[in-house]
Design a protein around this motif. Structure first.
Motif: not given
Ligand SMILES: [Zn+2]
Length: 339
Positions: A298-304, A309-311, A328-332
């Motif tokens: 979820r942390a990487e998804l949030n950056l995307m 995202h660094p890359d 929705d998945f990032i939040e819940r």
């Protein structure tokens, strides 16, 4: 029959006013998250068989026409943002009309979709007072007021259906338009043909804090998204989700939970968004459909999603339901699988 039709017209007026009241009070829930959803049109389907009423609606002083040729929407470019609504006389003057479809009413103002042929559209491209642009770009770039996106999707989907269904699939005779553009009738075998919508499941397999995204060869190099595929005949949505995930990335899924849906008129799909519980871990990619797939937390998804995202990896823009399935998945987290 006429008496029945008139009675229906009367009751429709009441329904329209209730619908407007409900819309103003937002009784339909939160505003739509993605493009093309949340239409404010009252489709007024009971008018479709009433030619005199339809003729009067086309002459109505507040009538508006969306003009489409294939993938191109014809916008009036004199003002900002460009206006997709043409007066009926303006629409007729743009070129040979292939089909006219009654889309419905917005606050009692009639809305129509008109398909013009490709040669006419080509001739319009040089006019400085017009702009021809495809419906995806219109949504991504915010080219028109968002209130126009659902009726434009409706018009594009049904005019595209007409363009691809000029002959009877039963006996191959040429068919004719009826019901204000909502049916094609075969004069030879008397078959009636209705516009079709193709269900597509679009899903996020999840397990705990992680989920699987894939990359189609058609995507920009850094974009990752949900998996998706057409439902097959004789298949439930849940079965389609499990089959597509198994075929594309080799994972087994258990529970499937519906999220939301989105009309996707490219050419005639309905995207049905779901989350699914993945119960296996090893990814085996079907290279004919997917270029890459992998697990993301979820942390990487949030950056995307935030484009940080660094890359430089990213997810689809907010016009697409995939963006909101992922958000929705990032939040819940795995709460997305709880009914
Ligand atoms: Zn036929």
């Amino acid at each position: 029959m006429r008496g029945i039709a008139n009675a229906a017209l009367t009751s429709r007026g009441g329904a329209a006013s209730i619908r407007r009241k409900m819309t103003k009070e937002r009784d339909f829930g939160p505003p739509p998250r993605q493009a093309y959803s949340g239409s404010l049109l009252e489709r007024a389907a009971n008018f479709r068989g009433d030619d005199a009423k339809l003729a009067a609606l086309y002459q109505h002083r507040r009538a508006g026409v969306y003009v489409i040729s294939g993938e191109s929407i014809v916008l009036k470019a004199q003002r900002a943002p460009p206006d997709p609504l043409h007066m009926p006389d303006e629409a007729r003057a743009l070129g040979t009309v292939r089909e006219t479809v009654f889309l419905g009413l917005v606050d009692d103002a009639p809305r129509f979709g008109v398909g013009i042929d490709a040669a006419a559209a080509d001739a319009l491209k040089s006019r400085s007072d017009l702009k021809l642009i495809d419906l995806r770009t219109i949504a991504v770039q915010g080219e028109v007021d968002a209130v126009h996106l659902p009726p434009l999707a409706e018009a594009k989907a049904i005019l595209g259906w007409h363009a691809r269904h000029r002959f009877c699939p039963n006996c191959s005779a040429a068919t004719i338009v009826s019901q204000a553009g909502w049916r094609r009738d075969c004069p030879a075998c008397k078959a009636e043909h209705f516009p079709r919508t193709d269900p597509v499941v679009i899903m996020l397999p999840v397990a705990g804090e992680r989920c699987v995204l894939g990359r189609s060869p058609r995507f920009p190099p850094t974009m990752w998204s949900c998996l998706a595929g057409f439902c097959e005949p004789g298949e439930s949505l849940e079965e389609a989700v499990r089959r597509e995930v198994a075929e594309e990335v080799g994972l087994t899924c258990a529970q499937v939970r519906y999220f939301d849906s989105q009309p996707w008129p490219f050419p005639s799909s309905l995207m049905i968004g779901c989350h699914a519980r993945a119960v296996t871990e090893q990814i085996v990619i079907d290279k004919s459909e997917i270029e890459e797939a992998r697990w993301f937390d979820r942390a990487e998804l949030n950056l995307m999603l935030a484009r940080q995202h660094p890359d430089g990896l990213s997810t689809p823009p907010p016009i697409a339901i995939a963006h909101h399935i992922i958000r929705d998945f990032i939040e819940r987290g795995s709460g997305v699988l709880v009914s």
